[in-house]
Scaffold this motif. Sequence first.
Motif, PDB file in Angstrom:
ATOM      1  N   GLY A 185       0.581  -1.177  -0.227  1.00  0.00           N
ATOM      2  CA  GLY A 185      -0.470  -0.192  -0.080  1.00  0.00           C
ATOM      3  C   GLY A 185       0.698   1.085  -0.263  1.00  0.00           C
ATOM      4  N   LYS A 186       2.384   1.780  -0.418  1.00  0.00           N
ATOM      5  CA  LYS A 186       3.022   2.343   0.221  1.00  0.00           C
ATOM      6  C   LYS A 186       3.811   2.915  -1.020  1.00  0.00           C
ATOM      7  CE  LYS A 186       4.016   2.717   4.947  1.00  0.00           C
ATOM      8  NZ  LYS A 186       4.996   1.454   5.905  1.00  0.00           N
ATOM      9  N   GLN A 187       3.891   4.070  -1.318  1.00  0.00           N
ATOM     10  CA  GLN A 187       4.346   4.001  -3.318  1.00  0.00           C
ATOM     11  C   GLN A 187       6.614   3.889  -2.829  1.00  0.00           C
ATOM     12  OE1 GLN A 187       2.742   5.964  -4.986  1.00  0.00           O
ATOM     13  NE2 GLN A 187       4.100   6.010  -6.101  1.00  0.00           N
ATOM     14  N   VAL A 188       6.646   2.846  -3.664  1.00  0.00           N
ATOM     15  CA  VAL A 188       7.842   2.407  -3.851  1.00  0.00           C
ATOM     16  C   VAL A 188       8.397   2.843  -5.323  1.00  0.00           C
ATOM     17  CG1 VAL A 188       9.102   0.104  -3.570  1.00  0.00           C
ATOM     18  CG2 VAL A 188       6.804   0.194  -2.536  1.00  0.00           C
ATOM     19  N   GLN A 189       9.960   3.154  -4.672  1.00  0.00           N
ATOM     20  CA  GLN A 189      10.358   3.704  -6.028  1.00  0.00           C
ATOM     21  C   GLN A 189      11.590   2.783  -6.127  1.00  0.00           C
ATOM     22  OE1 GLN A 189      10.660   5.233  -3.224  1.00  0.00           O
ATOM     23  NE2 GLN A 189       9.179   6.893  -3.589  1.00  0.00           N
ATOM     24  N   PHE A 190      11.730   2.218  -7.943  1.00  0.00           N
ATOM     25  CA  PHE A 190      12.130   0.810  -8.345  1.00  0.00           C
ATOM     26  C   PHE A 190      13.386   1.588  -9.133  1.00  0.00           C
ATOM     27  CE2 PHE A 190       7.650  -0.660  -7.522  1.00  0.00           C
ATOM     28  CZ  PHE A 190       7.847  -2.194  -6.829  1.00  0.00           C
ATOM     29  N   LYS A 191      14.336   0.286  -8.677  1.00  0.00           N
ATOM     30  CA  LYS A 191      15.408   1.320  -9.749  1.00  0.00           C
ATOM     31  C   LYS A 191      15.463   0.334 -11.071  1.00  0.00           C
ATOM     32  CE  LYS A 191      19.807   3.291  -8.350  1.00  0.00           C
ATOM     33  NZ  LYS A 191      20.876   3.836  -8.286  1.00  0.00           N
ATOM     34  N   LEU A 192      15.958   0.093 -11.949  1.00  0.00           N
ATOM     35  CA  LEU A 192      15.492  -1.439 -13.206  1.00  0.00           C
ATOM     36  C   LEU A 192      17.048  -1.051 -13.484  1.00  0.00           C
ATOM     37  CD1 LEU A 192      12.016  -0.347 -14.560  1.00  0.00           C
ATOM     38  CD2 LEU A 192      13.296  -2.063 -12.730  1.00  0.00           C
ATOM     39  N   TYR A 193      17.266  -1.812 -14.138  1.00  0.00           N
ATOM     40  CA  TYR A 193      18.829  -1.814 -15.551  1.00  0.00           C
ATOM     41  C   TYR A 193      17.955  -0.680 -16.465  1.00  0.00           C
ATOM     42  CZ  TYR A 193      19.781  -6.089 -13.441  1.00  0.00           C
ATOM     43  OH  TYR A 193      20.680  -6.949 -12.412  1.00  0.00           O
ATOM     44  N   GLU A 194      18.928  -0.148 -17.339  1.00  0.00           N
ATOM     45  CA  GLU A 194      19.173   0.438 -18.112  1.00  0.00           C
ATOM     46  C   GLU A 194      19.141   2.918 -17.455  1.00  0.00           C
ATOM     47  OE1 GLU A 194      20.199   0.150 -21.868  1.00  0.00           O
ATOM     48  OE2 GLU A 194      20.471  -2.188 -20.896  1.00  0.00           O
ATOM     49  N   LYS A 195      19.081   2.342 -16.174  1.00  0.00           N
ATOM     50  CA  LYS A 195      18.934   3.518 -15.729  1.00  0.00           C
ATOM     51  C   LYS A 195      17.773   3.205 -15.633  1.00  0.00           C
ATOM     52  CE  LYS A 195      23.733   5.048 -16.191  1.00  0.00           C
ATOM     53  NZ  LYS A 195      24.832   6.289 -17.452  1.00  0.00           N
ATOM     54  N   VAL A 196      16.637   3.023 -15.686  1.00  0.00           N
ATOM     55  CA  VAL A 196      15.483   3.118 -15.673  1.00  0.00           C
ATOM     56  C   VAL A 196      14.754   3.165 -14.238  1.00  0.00           C
ATOM     57  CG1 VAL A 196      12.822   2.993 -16.169  1.00  0.00           C
ATOM     58  CG2 VAL A 196      15.160   2.569 -17.941  1.00  0.00           C
ATOM     59  N   GLN A 197      13.900   4.484 -13.411  1.00  0.00           N
ATOM     60  CA  GLN A 197      13.879   4.685 -12.283  1.00  0.00           C
ATOM     61  C   GLN A 197      12.427   4.922 -12.756  1.00  0.00           C
ATOM     62  OE1 GLN A 197      15.105   6.960  -9.460  1.00  0.00           O
ATOM     63  NE2 GLN A 197      17.662   6.444 -10.209  1.00  0.00           N
ATOM     64  N   VAL A 198      11.499   3.964 -12.213  1.00  0.00           N
ATOM     65  CA  VAL A 198       9.999   4.207 -11.882  1.00  0.00           C
ATOM     66  C   VAL A 198       9.133   4.162 -10.023  1.00  0.00           C
ATOM     67  CG1 VAL A 198       9.467   2.851 -13.605  1.00  0.00           C
ATOM     68  CG2 VAL A 198       9.564   1.876 -12.279  1.00  0.00           C
ATOM     69  N   GLN A 199       8.064   4.543 -10.130  1.00  0.00           N
ATOM     70  CA  GLN A 199       7.474   4.561  -8.703  1.00  0.00           C
ATOM     71  C   GLN A 199       5.994   3.432  -8.897  1.00  0.00           C
ATOM     72  OE1 GLN A 199       7.340   8.035  -5.998  1.00  0.00           O
ATOM     73  NE2 GLN A 199       8.322   9.641  -7.841  1.00  0.00           N
ATOM     74  N   ALA A 200       6.055   3.277  -7.772  1.00  0.00           N
ATOM     75  CA  ALA A 200       4.390   2.784  -7.830  1.00  0.00           C
ATOM     76  C   ALA A 200       3.914   2.196  -6.445  1.00  0.00           C
ATOM     77  CB  ALA A 200       4.351   1.353  -8.381  1.00  0.00           C
ATOM     78  N   LYS A 201       2.731   2.066  -6.206  1.00  0.00           N
ATOM     79  CA  LYS A 201       2.286   1.623  -4.900  1.00  0.00           C
ATOM     80  C   LYS A 201       1.798   0.118  -5.021  1.00  0.00           C
ATOM     81  CE  LYS A 201      -1.502   2.931  -2.906  1.00  0.00           C
ATOM     82  NZ  LYS A 201      -3.208   3.913  -3.162  1.00  0.00           N
ATOM     83  N   PHE A 202       3.297  -0.199  -4.160  1.00  0.00           N
ATOM     84  CA  PHE A 202       3.327  -1.627  -4.011  1.00  0.00           C
ATOM     85  C   PHE A 202       1.434  -2.312  -3.845  1.00  0.00           C
ATOM     86  CE2 PHE A 202       4.426  -5.525  -1.806  1.00  0.00           C
ATOM     87  CZ  PHE A 202       5.611  -6.339  -2.927  1.00  0.00           C
ATOM     88  N   GLY A 203       1.315  -3.738  -4.503  1.00  0.00           N
ATOM     89  CA  GLY A 203       0.050  -4.009  -4.053  1.00  0.00           C
ATOM     90  C   GLY A 203       0.842  -5.706  -3.511  1.00  0.00           C
ATOM     91  N   ALA A 204       1.290  -6.334  -3.873  1.00  0.00           N
ATOM     92  CA  ALA A 204       1.729  -7.728  -3.883  1.00  0.00           C
ATOM     93  C   ALA A 204       2.572  -8.468  -4.145  1.00  0.00           C
ATOM     94  CB  ALA A 204       0.130  -8.684  -3.829  1.00  0.00           C
ATOM     95  N   SER A 205       3.004  -9.479  -4.188  1.00  0.00           N
ATOM     96  CA  SER A 205       4.398 -10.337  -4.453  1.00  0.00           C
ATOM     97  C   SER A 205       3.667 -11.884  -4.699  1.00  0.00           C
ATOM     98  CB  SER A 205       5.651 -10.850  -3.553  1.00  0.00           C
ATOM     99  OG  SER A 205       6.241 -11.395  -4.256  1.00  0.00           O
ATOM    100  N   ASP A 206       3.945 -12.061  -5.908  1.00  0.00           N
ATOM    101  CA  ASP A 206       4.016 -14.088  -5.850  1.00  0.00           C
ATOM    102  C   ASP A 206       4.858 -15.164  -5.239  1.00  0.00           C
ATOM    103  OD1 ASP A 206       6.344 -13.513  -7.565  1.00  0.00           O
ATOM    104  OD2 ASP A 206       5.672 -14.893  -9.220  1.00  0.00           O
ATOM    105  N   ILE A 207       4.241 -16.451  -4.932  1.00  0.00           N
ATOM    106  CA  ILE A 207       4.509 -16.996  -3.625  1.00  0.00           C
ATOM    107  C   ILE A 207       6.401 -16.915  -4.271  1.00  0.00           C
ATOM    108  CG2 ILE A 207       4.160 -18.643  -4.681  1.00  0.00           C
ATOM    109  CD1 ILE A 207       3.708 -19.929  -1.786  1.00  0.00           C
ATOM    110  N   ASP A 208       6.327 -17.367  -5.441  1.00  0.00           N
ATOM    111  CA  ASP A 208       8.087 -17.279  -6.107  1.00  0.00           C
ATOM    112  C   ASP A 208       8.752 -16.004  -5.403  1.00  0.00           C
ATOM    113  OD1 ASP A 208       7.292 -19.482  -6.300  1.00  0.00           O
ATOM    114  OD2 ASP A 208       7.266 -19.313  -7.744  1.00  0.00           O
TER     115      ASP A 208
END
Length: 128
Positions: free
Chosen positions: A72-95
């Motif tokens: 439920g919080k705003q999370v900043q993700f640093k991805l490859y190729e110097k891409v940065q995105v933000q989103a509201k985290f919901g869930a993760s799969d079991i793996d």
Amino acid sequence: MKTPVSVLRLPRGPDGTSRGFDPNSPRYVALCPTTISASTGSETDAGNTEEEQRLRSELRERFLRNLIAMTGKQVQFKLYEKVQVQAKFGASDIDILNFQVSDLQTPLGVQKEALLRCQDMISFSFDL
């Protein structure tokens, strides 16, 4: 009335009665690697194995608590190729291979709902 959502059913497992994967399949083996070597019977190996298991257990618990805190919080993700995105985290799969997020803010625009593959991530951060 809310719009009904279809349910995705997993295919039948290899034994025909269960849902899941054959424990001898390459996918299962790849997703369940172990770095803990078999004990040779000596006390030092057994002590090292127990210590490694304890440490791995602690790290796993910390990570799972981190995922719970992110929900439920705003999370900043640093991805490859110097891409940065933000989103509201919901869930993760079991793996923990994918993260479900909402309102993903990308350089190209905003995506209402999305799945982020964990192998595409370098790091993520959020405020407590």
